[in-house]
Write a protein that holds these residues in place. Sequence first.
Motif, PDB file in Angstrom:
ATOM      1  N   THR A  40      47.056 119.487-113.296  1.00  0.00           N
ATOM      2  CA  THR A  40      47.759 118.340-113.736  1.00  0.00           C
ATOM      3  C   THR A  40      48.082 118.160-114.947  1.00  0.00           C
ATOM      4  N   CYS A  41      47.422 118.993-115.995  1.00  0.00           N
ATOM      5  CA  CYS A  41      47.992 119.498-117.408  1.00  0.00           C
ATOM      6  C   CYS A  41      48.725 121.020-117.949  1.00  0.00           C
ATOM      7  N   GLY A  42      48.346 121.950-116.849  1.00  0.00           N
ATOM      8  CA  GLY A  42      48.909 123.674-117.084  1.00  0.00           C
ATOM      9  C   GLY A  42      50.237 123.183-115.983  1.00  0.00           C
ATOM     10  N   SER A  43      50.838 122.558-115.622  1.00  0.00           N
ATOM     11  CA  SER A  43      51.466 122.615-114.438  1.00  0.00           C
ATOM     12  C   SER A  43      52.726 121.603-114.899  1.00  0.00           C
ATOM     13  N   PHE A  44      52.845 120.876-116.532  1.00  0.00           N
ATOM     14  CA  PHE A  44      53.702 119.484-116.745  1.00  0.00           C
ATOM     15  C   PHE A  44      55.298 119.882-117.222  1.00  0.00           C
ATOM     16  N   HIS A  45      55.845 119.660-116.600  1.00  0.00           N
ATOM     17  CA  HIS A  45      57.243 120.067-117.817  1.00  0.00           C
ATOM     18  C   HIS A  45      57.639 118.286-118.026  1.00  0.00           C
ATOM     19  N   GLY A  46      58.793 118.453-118.685  1.00  0.00           N
ATOM     20  CA  GLY A  46      59.242 116.475-119.025  1.00  0.00           C
ATOM     21  C   GLY A  46      60.440 116.874-119.885  1.00  0.00           C
ATOM     22  N   GLU A  47      60.553 116.178-120.155  1.00  0.00           N
ATOM     23  CA  GLU A  47      62.088 115.875-121.274  1.00  0.00           C
ATOM     24  C   GLU A  47      61.797 114.497-122.018  1.00  0.00           C
TER      25      GLU A  47
ATOM     26  N   HIS B  60      70.138 105.907-129.832  1.00  0.00           N
ATOM     27  CA  HIS B  60      69.456 105.205-129.007  1.00  0.00           C
ATOM     28  C   HIS B  60      68.765 105.514-128.196  1.00  0.00           C
ATOM     29  N   PHE B  61      67.752 105.899-128.471  1.00  0.00           N
ATOM     30  CA  PHE B  61      66.356 106.322-127.095  1.00  0.00           C
ATOM     31  C   PHE B  61      66.850 105.974-125.946  1.00  0.00           C
ATOM     32  N   GLY B  62      66.666 106.930-125.114  1.00  0.00           N
ATOM     33  CA  GLY B  62      66.992 106.873-123.871  1.00  0.00           C
ATOM     34  C   GLY B  62      65.643 106.580-122.712  1.00  0.00           C
ATOM     35  N   SER B  63      64.697 108.495-122.657  1.00  0.00           N
ATOM     36  CA  SER B  63      64.379 107.733-121.161  1.00  0.00           C
ATOM     37  C   SER B  63      62.797 109.090-121.819  1.00  0.00           C
ATOM     38  N   VAL B  64      61.291 108.873-121.691  1.00  0.00           N
ATOM     39  CA  VAL B  64      61.131 110.003-121.635  1.00  0.00           C
ATOM     40  C   VAL B  64      60.291 110.085-119.960  1.00  0.00           C
ATOM     41  N   THR B  65      60.097 111.490-120.037  1.00  0.00           N
ATOM     42  CA  THR B  65      59.254 111.270-118.231  1.00  0.00           C
ATOM     43  C   THR B  65      57.936 110.804-118.272  1.00  0.00           C
ATOM     44  N   SER B  66      57.531 110.429-117.494  1.00  0.00           N
ATOM     45  CA  SER B  66      56.048 109.555-117.123  1.00  0.00           C
ATOM     46  C   SER B  66      55.352 110.791-117.103  1.00  0.00           C
ATOM     47  N   MET B  67      54.034 110.290-117.958  1.00  0.00           N
ATOM     48  CA  MET B  67      53.241 111.531-118.270  1.00  0.00           C
ATOM     49  C   MET B  67      51.850 110.731-117.848  1.00  0.00           C
ATOM     50  N   ARG B  68      51.959 109.966-116.453  1.00  0.00           N
ATOM     51  CA  ARG B  68      50.763 110.000-115.741  1.00  0.00           C
ATOM     52  C   ARG B  68      50.159 110.787-114.806  1.00  0.00           C
ATOM     53  N   SER B  69      50.603 112.103-115.027  1.00  0.00           N
ATOM     54  CA  SER B  69      49.722 113.211-114.741  1.00  0.00           C
ATOM     55  C   SER B  69      48.610 113.870-115.470  1.00  0.00           C
ATOM     56  N   LEU B  70      49.642 113.256-116.522  1.00  0.00           N
ATOM     57  CA  LEU B  70      48.793 113.786-118.329  1.00  0.00           C
ATOM     58  C   LEU B  70      47.514 112.924-118.275  1.00  0.00           C
ATOM     59  N   ASN B  71      47.860 111.382-117.565  1.00  0.00           N
ATOM     60  CA  ASN B  71      46.610 110.886-118.066  1.00  0.00           C
ATOM     61  C   ASN B  71      45.745 111.587-116.798  1.00  0.00           C
ATOM     62  N   VAL B  72      46.088 111.175-116.178  1.00  0.00           N
ATOM     63  CA  VAL B  72      45.656 111.360-115.010  1.00  0.00           C
ATOM     64  C   VAL B  72      43.794 113.397-114.891  1.00  0.00           C
ATOM     65  N   SER B  73      44.686 114.301-116.022  1.00  0.00           N
ATOM     66  CA  SER B  73      44.112 114.962-116.144  1.00  0.00           C
ATOM     67  C   SER B  73      42.835 114.589-117.277  1.00  0.00           C
ATOM     68  N   VAL B  74      43.370 113.273-117.973  1.00  0.00           N
ATOM     69  CA  VAL B  74      41.947 113.713-118.445  1.00  0.00           C
ATOM     70  C   VAL B  74      41.354 112.856-118.220  1.00  0.00           C
TER      71      VAL B  74
END
Length: 236
Positions: free
Chosen positions: A32-39, A180-194
């Motif tokens: 969940t943590c080591g494979s995360f990719h976002g933007e 203007h701020f557009g978006s950021v990838t959901s970090m739900r998987s990182l929350n799960v890693s915690v």
Amino acid sequence: MFGLQVDCGLLLEPLGFIKVLEWIFSIFVFSTCGSFHGETTLLVSCKGVVNKTVTAVFAYPFRLNTVQFSAPDSNRCGGTWTDIYLVGNFSSSAQFFVTLAALAFLYCIAALVVYIGYKHVYQHNSKFPLTDLAITIVTTFLWLVSTSAWAKALADIKISTGAGIIPLIDSCKAPETTCHFGSVTSMRSLNVSVVFGLLNMVLWGGNIWFVYKDTNLHSQLIRGSQVPGTYSAQRI
């Protein structure tokens, strides 16, 4: 002397079953943590450009200070757009967390091989249970430290990739330029890693008792409590 004697029924016993759970939960942590990719994306309007999406792609181990936003156009907004990087380097906390999960994964495999295939050696050599106990205690502590550090780092990552970054970008303050701020990838998987980090800490902590019961420390304590008259003899 050290012949392999496989008994899969030992997996149903508390010590074997918990080791399997520890093995599985460690997989969830580094997956969940080591494979995360976002933007994270911004919408930029400047000289000759209207609502152009610029993107900064980030991933594990989260060295955000090396992640650069793409330029709005080839002319870089008439020269007013400079190279922009995200803020923060969270690699130490992330790598500590994932490395611990990987080491726990490997140790659980080795421990299960010894416990299932060489149970007779494990029981008759006091060094194995004592070593297992020491490693279990240390690993429990490391799960506490690494999960706490990673949870703090994750909170900072969310800030460094969120809408709060716009006031920090000098190019967005240039004349005729708006961001203007557009978006950021959901970090739900990182929350799960915690969450799995905390579960690992609880699991390894609970396993201390079961490992301790297999050591000669526990057996000596039981034998000492069963000796009649020990207390009265000491008093005399």
